[in-house]
Design an enzyme around this catalytic site. Structure first.
Site, PDB file in Angstrom:
ATOM      1  N   CYS A   7      22.737  40.016 -16.143  1.00  0.00           N
ATOM      2  CA  CYS A   7      22.230  38.800 -15.497  1.00  0.00           C
ATOM      3  C   CYS A   7      23.432  37.969 -15.043  1.00  0.00           C
ATOM      4  O   CYS A   7      24.567  38.434 -15.105  1.00  0.00           O
ATOM      5  CB  CYS A   7      21.296  38.014 -16.409  1.00  0.00           C
ATOM      6  SG  CYS A   7      22.071  37.145 -17.797  1.00  0.00           S
ATOM      7  N   ARG A  13      18.895  35.759 -20.045  1.00  0.00           N
ATOM      8  CA  ARG A  13      18.056  36.942 -19.811  1.00  0.00           C
ATOM      9  C   ARG A  13      18.657  38.247 -20.324  1.00  0.00           C
ATOM     10  O   ARG A  13      17.968  39.025 -20.986  1.00  0.00           O
ATOM     11  CB  ARG A  13      17.719  37.063 -18.321  1.00  0.00           C
ATOM     12  CG  ARG A  13      16.856  35.919 -17.819  1.00  0.00           C
ATOM     13  CD  ARG A  13      16.663  35.976 -16.333  1.00  0.00           C
ATOM     14  NE  ARG A  13      17.940  35.778 -15.654  1.00  0.00           N
ATOM     15  CZ  ARG A  13      18.116  35.948 -14.350  1.00  0.00           C
ATOM     16  NH1 ARG A  13      17.113  36.350 -13.590  1.00  0.00           N
ATOM     17  NH2 ARG A  13      19.296  35.729 -13.802  1.00  0.00           N
ATOM     18  N   ASP A 123      14.543  33.149 -13.794  1.00  0.00           N
ATOM     19  CA  ASP A 123      15.692  32.662 -14.559  1.00  0.00           C
ATOM     20  C   ASP A 123      15.307  31.381 -15.294  1.00  0.00           C
ATOM     21  O   ASP A 123      15.119  30.337 -14.677  1.00  0.00           O
ATOM     22  CB  ASP A 123      16.865  32.407 -13.613  1.00  0.00           C
ATOM     23  CG  ASP A 123      18.168  32.163 -14.349  1.00  0.00           C
ATOM     24  OD1 ASP A 123      18.131  31.826 -15.554  1.00  0.00           O
ATOM     25  OD2 ASP A 123      19.219  32.312 -13.710  1.00  0.00           O
TER      26      ASP A 123
END
Length: 150
Positions: A7, A13, A123
């Site tokens: 990420c 994440r 996100d």
């Protein structure tokens, strides 16, 4: 099988995916041997631990985590990987810029392993919705494990 989750900053994440996948592997006792890590495409969070709200959602779901320090993916790390699993299309674009000439055929979107195609994992840094992010990542990791073990 060496898998790297990727990420932007490696504090939300991708470490969530790393720890979720490790727990799924521990619970399911798959047939193969797996090395699961995570990395960033930026240096912005270099050395930082998992972001506290990401840690909290993992703990809420009884997913063990710990010892994480964000880092940007390196060329040798990328070359050793069998799969690089990105959280969003931006991660893929940046990866191609920082590792020009590398084989991008092993790079896939996490949500490709679900019935939702290759969409981005939202996100939570921007949405603040760590629970939805958790559900997406869990679903993607379950699908990935099924694909690997199938």
């Amino acid at each position: 099988m060496n898998i790297i989750f990727l990420c932007h900053g490696n504090i939300c994440r991708s470490p969530m995916a790393e720890f979720i996948m490790k727990e799924l592997l521990r619970e399911e006792n798959p047939s193969g041997e797996y090395t699961i890590t995570s990395a960033a495409v930026s240096y912005e969070e270099e050395g930082n631990p998992i972001y506290p709200p990401a840690r909290a959602v993992l703990r809420h779901h009884s997913i063990p985590e710990g010892g994480h320090h964000a880092h940007r993916i390196q060329a040798d790390e990328f070359r050793r990987a069998d799969l690089v699993i990105a959280m969003d299309h931006s991660n893929c674009r940046i990866l191609k810029r920082i590792l020009p000439g590398e084989d991008m055929g092993k790079v896939h979107m996490l949500m490709e392993y679900t019935d939702e195609g290759g969409r981005n994992v939202a996100d939570p840094w921007y949405t603040g919705d760590f629970e939805t992010c958790y559900r997406d990542i869990y679903k993607g990791c379950r699908g990935l494990l099924a694909a690997l073990e199938g």
